[in-house]
Design a protein around this motif. Sequence first.
Motif, short mmCIF file in Angstrom:
data_model
loop_
_atom_site.label_atom_id
_atom_site.label_comp_id
_atom_site.label_asym_id
_atom_site.label_seq_id
_atom_site.Cartn_x
_atom_site.Cartn_y
_atom_site.Cartn_z
N ILE A 73 -6.75 11.45 6.52
CA ILE A 73 -7.11 11.66 5.11
C ILE A 73 -5.97 11.21 4.21
O ILE A 73 -6.18 10.52 3.21
CB ILE A 73 -7.49 13.14 4.86
CG1 ILE A 73 -8.80 13.48 5.57
CG2 ILE A 73 -7.58 13.43 3.37
CD1 ILE A 73 -9.12 14.96 5.59
N LEU A 74 -4.74 11.60 4.57
CA LEU A 74 -3.58 11.21 3.77
C LEU A 74 -3.38 9.69 3.78
O LEU A 74 -3.03 9.10 2.74
CB LEU A 74 -2.33 11.91 4.27
CG LEU A 74 -2.29 13.42 4.05
CD1 LEU A 74 -1.06 14.03 4.70
CD2 LEU A 74 -2.35 13.77 2.58
N GLN A 75 -3.61 9.05 4.91
CA GLN A 75 -3.48 7.59 4.98
C GLN A 75 -4.52 6.91 4.10
O GLN A 75 -4.21 5.94 3.40
CB GLN A 75 -3.63 7.10 6.43
CG GLN A 75 -2.41 7.40 7.27
CD GLN A 75 -2.62 6.99 8.72
OE1 GLN A 75 -3.75 6.74 9.16
NE2 GLN A 75 -1.53 6.92 9.47
N ARG A 76 -5.75 7.40 4.13
CA ARG A 76 -6.80 6.82 3.27
C ARG A 76 -6.46 7.01 1.79
O ARG A 76 -6.66 6.11 0.99
CB ARG A 76 -8.16 7.44 3.60
CG ARG A 76 -8.78 6.88 4.86
CD ARG A 76 -10.24 7.23 4.98
NE ARG A 76 -10.49 8.66 5.06
CZ ARG A 76 -10.46 9.39 6.17
NH1 ARG A 76 -10.17 8.82 7.31
NH2 ARG A 76 -10.70 10.68 6.14
N ARG A 77 -5.96 8.19 1.45
CA ARG A 77 -5.58 8.43 0.05
C ARG A 77 -4.46 7.48 -0.37
O ARG A 77 -4.49 6.93 -1.47
CB ARG A 77 -5.11 9.87 -0.14
CG ARG A 77 -6.21 10.86 -0.24
CD ARG A 77 -5.66 12.23 -0.55
NE ARG A 77 -6.69 13.24 -0.47
CZ ARG A 77 -6.46 14.53 -0.47
NH1 ARG A 77 -5.22 14.98 -0.52
NH2 ARG A 77 -7.45 15.39 -0.40
N ALA A 78 -3.47 7.30 0.51
CA ALA A 78 -2.36 6.40 0.19
C ALA A 78 -2.87 4.97 0.05
O ALA A 78 -2.46 4.24 -0.86
CB ALA A 78 -1.28 6.49 1.26
N ASN A 80 -5.93 4.03 -0.78
CA ASN A 80 -6.72 3.96 -2.02
C ASN A 80 -5.81 3.90 -3.24
O ASN A 80 -6.06 3.15 -4.17
CB ASN A 80 -7.66 5.15 -2.13
CG ASN A 80 -8.84 5.04 -1.20
OD1 ASN A 80 -9.16 3.96 -0.71
ND2 ASN A 80 -9.49 6.15 -0.94
N SER A 81 -4.75 4.70 -3.23
CA SER A 81 -3.82 4.69 -4.36
C SER A 81 -3.13 3.34 -4.48
O SER A 81 -2.96 2.81 -5.57
CB SER A 81 -2.76 5.78 -4.19
OG SER A 81 -3.35 7.04 -4.26
N GLN A 84 -5.59 0.74 -5.84
CA GLN A 84 -5.94 0.93 -7.23
C GLN A 84 -4.82 0.55 -8.17
O GLN A 84 -5.04 0.12 -9.29
CB GLN A 84 -6.34 2.38 -7.48
CG GLN A 84 -7.67 2.73 -6.87
CD GLN A 84 -8.00 4.20 -7.03
OE1 GLN A 84 -7.23 4.96 -7.61
NE2 GLN A 84 -9.14 4.61 -6.50
N THR A 90 4.57 0.16 -1.69
CA THR A 90 3.95 0.79 -0.53
C THR A 90 4.95 1.57 0.29
O THR A 90 4.61 2.49 0.97
CB THR A 90 3.27 -0.27 0.36
OG1 THR A 90 4.25 -1.25 0.72
CG2 THR A 90 2.11 -0.92 -0.37
#
Length: 103
Positions: A73-78, A80-81, A84, A90
């Motif tokens: 979940i944290l990897q997907r959020r990172a 996505n951020s 965007q 990174t």
Amino acid sequence: MEAEEQRQQLRSLRDFLLVYNRMTELCFRRCVCNLNYRLLTGREESCLDSCASKLVHSNHRLMRSYVALMPGILQRRAANSASQDPALPTAPPEPPAAPRTGT
């Protein structure tokens, strides 16, 4: 930094106590029928043991799932951020290398 660690520890303690209090209340309401006696009946005691055991087991399963899923979940959020806002780096920049001395 130490103050932040203390705040985190207090949050963890508060969360633990909330779970414990909810479990206690739930099991008490479910299992204790008669408040006319000082001691629990054998049936009430057995019910309380079973109820608490089920809730603790469920909590452990939930925490194992949380620990297993959270890195993804944290990897997907990172990701996505980063997608965007491409201006965000990174990875943090590496500090400049110190000059080497010839000793």
